[in-house]
Design a protein around this motif. Structure first.
Motif, PDB file in Angstrom:
ATOM      1  N   GLU A 224     -23.905 -42.559 -38.211  1.00 13.46           N
ATOM      2  CA  GLU A 224     -25.296 -42.854 -38.543  1.00 13.46           C
ATOM      3  C   GLU A 224     -25.514 -43.032 -40.043  1.00 13.46           C
ATOM      4  N   THR A 225     -24.710 -42.332 -40.835  1.00 12.35           N
ATOM      5  CA  THR A 225     -24.827 -42.395 -42.292  1.00 12.35           C
ATOM      6  C   THR A 225     -23.423 -42.378 -42.873  1.00 12.35           C
ATOM      7  N   GLY A 226     -23.192 -43.127 -43.972  1.00 10.84           N
ATOM      8  CA  GLY A 226     -21.865 -43.152 -44.569  1.00 10.84           C
ATOM      9  C   GLY A 226     -21.909 -43.360 -46.066  1.00 10.84           C
ATOM     10  N   LEU A 227     -20.845 -42.904 -46.729  1.00  9.06           N
ATOM     11  CA  LEU A 227     -20.703 -43.072 -48.174  1.00  9.06           C
ATOM     12  C   LEU A 227     -20.105 -44.439 -48.472  1.00  9.06           C
ATOM     13  N   VAL A 228     -20.779 -45.210 -49.328  1.00  4.03           N
ATOM     14  CA  VAL A 228     -20.322 -46.551 -49.678  1.00  4.03           C
ATOM     15  C   VAL A 228     -20.400 -46.726 -51.187  1.00  4.03           C
ATOM     16  N   TYR A 229     -19.938 -47.900 -51.646  1.00  2.00           N
ATOM     17  CA  TYR A 229     -20.109 -48.281 -53.045  1.00  2.00           C
ATOM     18  C   TYR A 229     -21.271 -49.259 -53.121  1.00  2.00           C
ATOM     19  N   ALA A 230     -22.149 -49.065 -54.091  1.00  2.00           N
ATOM     20  CA  ALA A 230     -23.452 -49.720 -54.088  1.00  2.00           C
ATOM     21  C   ALA A 230     -23.392 -51.243 -54.112  1.00  2.00           C
ATOM     22  N   THR A 231     -22.380 -51.830 -54.768  1.00  2.00           N
ATOM     23  CA  THR A 231     -22.341 -53.285 -54.878  1.00  2.00           C
ATOM     24  C   THR A 231     -21.295 -53.923 -53.962  1.00  2.00           C
ATOM     25  N   ASP A 232     -20.750 -53.179 -53.034  1.00  2.01           N
ATOM     26  CA  ASP A 232     -19.759 -53.720 -52.102  1.00  2.01           C
ATOM     27  C   ASP A 232     -20.381 -54.831 -51.255  1.00  2.01           C
ATOM     28  N   GLY A 233     -19.655 -55.930 -51.070  1.00  2.00           N
ATOM     29  CA  GLY A 233     -20.167 -57.055 -50.303  1.00  2.00           C
ATOM     30  C   GLY A 233     -20.468 -56.725 -48.860  1.00  2.00           C
ATOM     31  N   ARG A 234     -19.816 -55.692 -48.327  1.00  2.00           N
ATOM     32  CA  ARG A 234     -20.048 -55.317 -46.933  1.00  2.00           C
ATOM     33  C   ARG A 234     -21.412 -54.660 -46.741  1.00  2.00           C
ATOM     34  N   VAL A 235     -22.032 -54.194 -47.816  1.00  2.00           N
ATOM     35  CA  VAL A 235     -23.400 -53.663 -47.700  1.00  2.00           C
ATOM     36  C   VAL A 235     -24.320 -54.775 -47.209  1.00  2.00           C
ATOM     37  N   LYS A 236     -24.179 -55.950 -47.814  1.00  2.00           N
ATOM     38  CA  LYS A 236     -24.964 -57.114 -47.381  1.00  2.00           C
ATOM     39  C   LYS A 236     -24.425 -57.662 -46.067  1.00  2.00           C
ATOM     40  N   GLY A 237     -23.105 -57.811 -45.979  1.00  2.00           N
ATOM     41  CA  GLY A 237     -22.504 -58.439 -44.811  1.00  2.00           C
ATOM     42  C   GLY A 237     -22.732 -57.675 -43.525  1.00  2.00           C
ATOM     43  N   PHE A 238     -22.770 -56.359 -43.598  1.00  2.00           N
ATOM     44  CA  PHE A 238     -22.931 -55.530 -42.401  1.00  2.00           C
ATOM     45  C   PHE A 238     -24.371 -55.040 -42.223  1.00  2.00           C
ATOM     46  N   GLU A 239     -25.284 -55.565 -43.024  1.00  2.00           N
ATOM     47  CA  GLU A 239     -26.709 -55.207 -42.950  1.00  2.00           C
ATOM     48  C   GLU A 239     -26.920 -53.697 -43.046  1.00  2.00           C
ATOM     49  N   LEU A 240     -26.439 -53.148 -44.162  1.00  2.00           N
ATOM     50  CA  LEU A 240     -26.623 -51.726 -44.430  1.00  2.00           C
ATOM     51  C   LEU A 240     -27.743 -51.535 -45.445  1.00  2.00           C
ATOM     52  N   LEU A 242     -29.098 -49.086 -48.478  1.00  2.00           N
ATOM     53  CA  LEU A 242     -28.746 -48.011 -49.409  1.00  2.00           C
ATOM     54  C   LEU A 242     -29.938 -47.069 -49.552  1.00  2.00           C
ATOM     55  N   LEU A 243     -29.683 -45.790 -49.361  1.00  2.00           N
ATOM     56  CA  LEU A 243     -30.752 -44.797 -49.516  1.00  2.00           C
ATOM     57  C   LEU A 243     -30.872 -44.407 -50.981  1.00  2.00           C
ATOM     58  N   GLU A 244     -32.091 -44.320 -51.459  1.00  4.69           N
ATOM     59  CA  GLU A 244     -32.326 -43.991 -52.864  1.00  4.69           C
ATOM     60  C   GLU A 244     -31.868 -42.568 -53.184  1.00  4.69           C
ATOM     61  N   ASP A 245     -31.077 -42.452 -54.238  1.00  3.24           N
ATOM     62  CA  ASP A 245     -30.607 -41.149 -54.726  1.00  3.24           C
ATOM     63  C   ASP A 245     -31.715 -40.566 -55.607  1.00  3.24           C
TER      64      ASP A 245
END
Length: 314
Positions: A224-240, A242-245
């Motif tokens: 349901e929730t995962g750690l990612v890198y903010a500018t990774d292309g998969r954020v856009k590609g996988f429709e994720l 980013l939750l505000e820190d």
């Protein structure tokens, strides 16, 4: 920690491409075997071994070559090797991140805001003959992400809201929770994050995966929730999403051009040129370029060149 059927260590190893490993090995050998003397008028540009760095280093090489410089590009380097090459005068120009330089190379663990992080790194590295030029708008820091449909369904937009929803036991905001193995073990990683946000996570709630598989698990609704890198292309590609820190837990990883002082003294115009390039770059643009390479499979050099032409830089 629990695990997801099918997402095994063997698959994690397979997810790392052989081409990437070969590129890093060849690049390292080139640096180690490079002669001490080098043509003074050729700028040696370096880059690390992941997509964003491949794009930035290619972009810099194309940009400076268009401005009349002779250039030589060595990309695919490990972070430590690239840093050593800068300090030993085997590279002249790279892009690096404030968080990496602060924490890894200068051993500063103090919590600093983005401006203070940049100022501290700039001052500390100046004593090593490395000049940090203007920081770009790229901040490739850690982030927690949710699939877009889940974020919309829960209304969660911040890490504080996620923690509150978890504590309330709301559906879709409890578990499982995926992080990479390094972050789970780091003293400034998962446990302090849980403490700062009061995340009610038990060992059963947390799944440790290879970094690349965190994105796959999010895409496939396996977590349901995962750690990612903010500018990774998969954020856009996988429709994720980013939750505000909102409590500022994660350090800033602003990307900036770094040049050896001797090279900058020899080419004073270089600083102005690289600052102009940095001013055009932000996290949204970088995410989109990473998406073009990683998801659309466009060539790195094409994506980098298209950006330069679109912004009138070449």
């Amino acid at each position: 920690m629990t695990s997801i059927p099918g997402l095994t260590t063997r698959m994690a190893r397979m997810a790392r491409t052989a081409a990437g490993g070969a590129m890093a090995a060849i690049a390292a050998a080139m640096l180690l075997l490079a002669p001490a003397a080098h043509a003074a008028d050729k700028l040696r540009i370096g880059g690390k071994n992941f997509t964003e760095q491949l794009i930035l280093s290619s972009m810099t090489e194309q940009y400076l070559r268009a401005k009349g410089f002779q250039t030589e590009l060595t990309s695919g380097l490990g972070s430590t090797l690239m840093r050593q090459a800068m300090e030993s005068a085997q590279l002249d120009v790279v892009w690096d991140y404030t968080g990496t330089a602060l924490i890894v190379f200068n051993k500063v663990n103090e919590k600093l805001d983005p401006a203070a992080s940049y100022a501290r790194v700039k001052a500390m590295d100046a004593g090593k003959g490395l000049v940090w030029l203007d920081a770009s708008g790229i901040n490739n820091t850690y982030a927690l992400a949710m699939p877009k449909r889940r974020a919309q369904a829960t209304g969660v937009k911040t890490l504080s809201a996620l923690a509150a929803a978890m504590r309330a036991g709301k559906e879709g905001a409890r578990h499982p929770f995926a992080v990479d193995m390094e972050f789970a073990a780091r003293p400034d990683g998962l446990e302090p994050l849980k403490a700062v946000y009061k995340l009610p996570l038990t060992r059963r709630d947390v799944i440790q995966l290879d970094p690349g598989l965190v994105y796959t698990a999010l895409k496939n609704d396996q977590v349901e929730t995962g750690l990612v890198y903010a500018t990774d292309g998969r954020v856009k590609g996988f429709e994720l999403v980013l939750l505000e820190d909102d409590l500022g837990f994660f350090p800033a990883y602003q990307a900036a051009p770094v040049v050896r002082r001797a090279v900058l003294d020899a080419h004073p115009q270089l600083g102005e040129l690289l600052n102009a390039l940095a001013a055009r770059l932000d996290s949204e643009a970088m995410t989109d370029m990473n998406y073009q390479v990683d998801i659309e499979q466009q060539p790195v050099d094409k994506v980098a060149g298209d950006f330069l032409r679109r912004h009138g830089l070449i």
